[in-house]
Design an enzyme around this catalytic site. Structure first.
Site, mmCIF file in Angstrom:
data_model
loop_
_atom_site.group_PDB
_atom_site.id
_atom_site.type_symbol
_atom_site.label_atom_id
_atom_site.label_comp_id
_atom_site.label_asym_id
_atom_site.label_seq_id
_atom_site.Cartn_x
_atom_site.Cartn_y
_atom_site.Cartn_z
ATOM 1 N N LYS A 55 8.083 -8.930 -5.859
ATOM 2 C CA LYS A 55 6.921 -9.551 -6.144
ATOM 3 C C LYS A 55 7.084 -10.794 -7.038
ATOM 4 O O LYS A 55 6.404 -11.738 -6.868
ATOM 5 C CB LYS A 55 6.032 -8.501 -6.934
ATOM 6 N N GLN A 99 3.223 -1.201 -11.490
ATOM 7 C CA GLN A 99 3.952 -0.477 -10.251
ATOM 8 C C GLN A 99 3.870 0.977 -10.319
ATOM 9 O O GLN A 99 4.315 1.591 -11.159
ATOM 10 C CB GLN A 99 5.223 -1.059 -10.285
ATOM 11 N N ASP A 122 -4.203 -5.113 -6.852
ATOM 12 C CA ASP A 122 -4.034 -3.994 -6.010
ATOM 13 C C ASP A 122 -5.124 -3.485 -5.276
ATOM 14 O O ASP A 122 -4.917 -2.940 -4.165
ATOM 15 C CB ASP A 122 -3.301 -2.870 -6.498
#
Ligand code: NDP
Length: 286
Positions: A55, A99, A122
């Site tokens: 990422k 994460q 997200d």
């Protein structure tokens, strides 16, 4: 024998990242700074380390500033929530990603709820989930967004088609089912309690498999000419990355199929870049 065509997620994700890169250049000119994505990782889960590295690498490529916050596994829930609150309040941070999975002593739901909705790259915050299901403006989760871009790239219209999603998680199965519904497919969601999975999957014009079990879907379970999207990320006996779909038997019957690796995975990261720019813009436009 007619073989299915491969949907090249790597190429599509590269094209999307190039578009984002252009966009970031013009945003920097217009607003005097680049979008900034903060990625928080707690503990040393090796798979998470790889995802975070990828990422950050993608952010570098497109010109998004990235801030990596690495916290030890024993970080308390309270300390993590305080860190998120500080990032929520920081006008220089546009997107925040924690994460997953988190260490067992931290409540993931509380953490997701703590991220400011407008920085939730997200798309997991309840306000964004509600937005998706109510058809309102929202951040769409990256993997489901990437999946529909892959399907769109085939040029096949989903209207009136039978779509089957295998898996009903909040991060993939459920949101992708809603996105397929938005494209006017008739959607069925299958899961671990589905009786006769093969009978359900073989009805699918579009089959999305997000389970986490290598080789779950074999050629005899798919409809000839189906579009098959394999979200699974598993390790085989030799440690090689593989999906939930038995590629060799399905590629012969499908019209289009995604490989693993090189299908959904790279798209997830490209869509994260798209979402970060959306958060930046939403922040600028108020
Ligand atoms: P979860 O474990 O949260 O969900 C798995 C789903 O599969 C559940 O709904 C479960 O059903 C269902 N399931 C389990 N066994 C079966 C079975 N035998 N038959 C039918 N359904 C079954 O997984 P995620 O959704 O988070 O992830 C799924 C896969 O996708 C994983 O391999 C993950 O690594 C991968 N992934 C890949 C991403 C990418 O970017 N490429 C991003 C996110 C995930 P039930 O609800 O009944 O338990």
């Amino acid at each position: 024998m007619n073989m299915g065509q491969i949907i090249d997620g790597k190429a599509l994700s590269a094209a999307i990242k190039d578009e984002v890169r252009e966009q970031v250049l013009s945003l920097e000119k217009e607003y005097g700074r680049r979008p900034c994505l903060c990625v928080i990782i707690v503990g040393e889960n090796p798979a998470s380390q790889v995802y975070v590295r990828n990422k950050v690498k993608a952010a570098e490529y497109v010109g998004i500033d990235s801030l990596k916050v690495e916290l030890p596994a024993e970080t308390s829930e309270e300390a993590l929530l305080a860190r998120i609150a500080a990032l929520n309040a920081d006008p220089g941070v546009d997107g925040i990603l924690v994460q997953l999975p988190l260490p067992k002593h931290i409540d993931e739901e509380k953490v997701i709820d703590a991220i400011a909705r407008e920085k939730d790259v997200d798309g997991f915050h309840p306000a964004n989930v509600a937005g998706l299901w109510l058809g309102k403006d929202c951040i769409v989760p990256c993997t489901p967004a990437g999946i529909v871009r892959l399907i769109d790239s085939t040029g096949v219209s989903l209207a009136g088609k039978q779509a089957v999603v295998v898996g009903r998680s909040n991060i993939v199965g459920k949101p992708v089912a809603k996105l397929l519904l938005d494209r006017n497919a008739t959607v069925t969601i299958a899961h671990s309690r589905t009786a006769d999975l093969g009978a359900v999957t073989s009805q699918a014009d579009v089959l999305v498999v997000a389970v986490g079990k290598a080789g779950l879907i074999t050629g005899d379970m798919i409809k000839p000419g189906a579009i098959v999207i394999d979200v699974g990320m598993n390790r085989d006996a030799e440690g090689k990355l593989c999906g939930d779909v038995d590629f060799a038997s399905c590629v012969e019957k499908a019209s289009w199929i995604t490989p693993v690796p090189g299908g959904v995975g790279p798209m997830t990261i490209a869509m994260l870049m798209v979402n970060t720019v959306s958060c930046f813009l939403a922040g600028r436009l108020g």
